[in-house]
Design an enzyme around this catalytic site. Sequence first.
Site, mmCIF file in Angstrom:
data_model
loop_
_atom_site.group_PDB
_atom_site.id
_atom_site.type_symbol
_atom_site.label_atom_id
_atom_site.label_comp_id
_atom_site.label_asym_id
_atom_site.label_seq_id
_atom_site.Cartn_x
_atom_site.Cartn_y
_atom_site.Cartn_z
ATOM 1 N N LYS A 172 10.509 -31.555 -32.695
ATOM 2 C CA LYS A 172 10.812 -32.959 -32.385
ATOM 3 C C LYS A 172 11.299 -33.691 -33.626
ATOM 4 O O LYS A 172 11.669 -34.847 -33.557
ATOM 5 C CB LYS A 172 9.570 -33.677 -31.840
ATOM 6 C CG LYS A 172 9.052 -33.148 -30.508
ATOM 7 C CD LYS A 172 7.948 -34.095 -30.046
ATOM 8 C CE LYS A 172 7.109 -33.535 -28.967
ATOM 9 N NZ LYS A 172 5.973 -34.436 -28.650
ATOM 10 N N LYS B 33 9.622 -34.868 -35.944
ATOM 11 C CA LYS B 33 8.827 -36.036 -36.336
ATOM 12 C C LYS B 33 7.492 -35.588 -36.906
ATOM 13 O O LYS B 33 6.948 -34.558 -36.531
ATOM 14 C CB LYS B 33 8.644 -37.015 -35.184
ATOM 15 C CG LYS B 33 7.854 -36.533 -33.962
ATOM 16 C CD LYS B 33 7.838 -37.672 -32.907
ATOM 17 C CE LYS B 33 7.016 -37.325 -31.690
ATOM 18 N NZ LYS B 33 7.009 -38.412 -30.677
HETATM 19 N N1 C2G Z 1 4.302 -43.692 -23.201
HETATM 20 C C1 C2G Z 1 4.330 -44.778 -22.320
HETATM 21 N N2 C2G Z 1 4.573 -46.014 -22.805
HETATM 22 C C2 C2G Z 1 4.771 -46.219 -24.125
HETATM 23 C C3 C2G Z 1 4.728 -45.129 -25.020
HETATM 24 C C4 C2G Z 1 4.482 -43.860 -24.528
HETATM 25 O O1 C2G Z 1 4.157 -44.613 -21.096
HETATM 26 N N3 C2G Z 1 4.999 -47.484 -24.565
HETATM 27 C C5 C2G Z 1 4.055 -42.370 -22.640
HETATM 28 C C6 C2G Z 1 5.234 -41.422 -22.858
HETATM 29 O O2 C2G Z 1 6.226 -41.631 -21.856
HETATM 30 C C7 C2G Z 1 4.554 -40.056 -22.731
HETATM 31 C C8 C2G Z 1 3.147 -40.324 -23.310
HETATM 32 O O3 C2G Z 1 2.953 -41.759 -23.287
HETATM 33 O O4 C2G Z 1 4.419 -39.703 -21.356
HETATM 34 C C9 C2G Z 1 3.005 -39.819 -24.733
HETATM 35 O O5 C2G Z 1 4.005 -40.441 -25.509
HETATM 36 P P1 C2G Z 1 4.533 -39.682 -26.821
HETATM 37 O O6 C2G Z 1 3.382 -39.257 -27.646
HETATM 38 O O7 C2G Z 1 5.635 -40.497 -27.422
HETATM 39 O O8 C2G Z 1 5.161 -38.346 -26.157
HETATM 40 P P2 C2G Z 1 6.496 -37.616 -26.594
HETATM 41 O O9 C2G Z 1 6.603 -37.604 -28.075
HETATM 42 O O10 C2G Z 1 7.573 -38.194 -25.777
HETATM 43 O O11 C2G Z 1 6.193 -36.082 -26.179
HETATM 44 O O12 C2G Z 1 6.937 -32.002 -23.926
HETATM 45 C C10 C2G Z 1 6.892 -33.413 -23.792
HETATM 46 C C11 C2G Z 1 6.692 -34.079 -25.125
HETATM 47 O O13 C2G Z 1 5.602 -33.502 -25.812
HETATM 48 C C12 C2G Z 1 6.458 -35.581 -24.929
#
Ligand code: C2G
Length: 129
Positions: free
Chosen positions: A45, A47
């Site tokens: 990713k 990050k």
């Molecule tokens: N999320 C949300 N609202 C936000 C921030 C995050 O609903 N304001 C949700 C994201 O859509 C996700 C979950 O919280 O379903 C976790 O967010 P992240 O840690 O940013 O996940 P991400 O980095 O997108 O990783 O294989 C899939 C990836 O691992 C998803």
Amino acid sequence: MKKVITYGTFDLLHYGHINLLERAKALGDYLIVALSTDEFNWDSKGKKSAFPYEERKRLLSAIRYVDEIIPEENWDQKLTDVDKYGIDVFVIGDDWRGKFDFLKEKCEVVYLERTPEISSTKMKTLLNH
Ligand code: C2G
């Protein structure tokens, strides 16, 4: 027992994550969170999370909606996870809408609306002030 799974980094845990986890749990009886490892975040990713995996896992394990936490180590494990854990519903935020439709052959796929205004990135800027 209806089993739900979701995937993510869940860095700097905030109410957007909680909103997602609450709604995910409401879709079944048992919620598994596949938590992105530090290596997966960095290698796939591009990050680096503020909190290391063990801290992010500890925070998640304190949330009443979360029943089990497994590591997310690669993009491809979702198909095997669905079989391995007997998953009925895959759920994730709608920033991923369409990206995981290939799972529809194995389980229900639900994209939930993201919570506006909050993100781990925004948390970082707030924390820096
Ligand atoms: N999320 C949300 N609202 C936000 C921030 C995050 O609903 N304001 C949700 C994201 O859509 C996700 C979950 O919280 O379903 C976790 O967010 P992240 O840690 O940013 O996940 P991400 O980095 O997108 O990783 O294989 C899939 C990836 O691992 C998803």
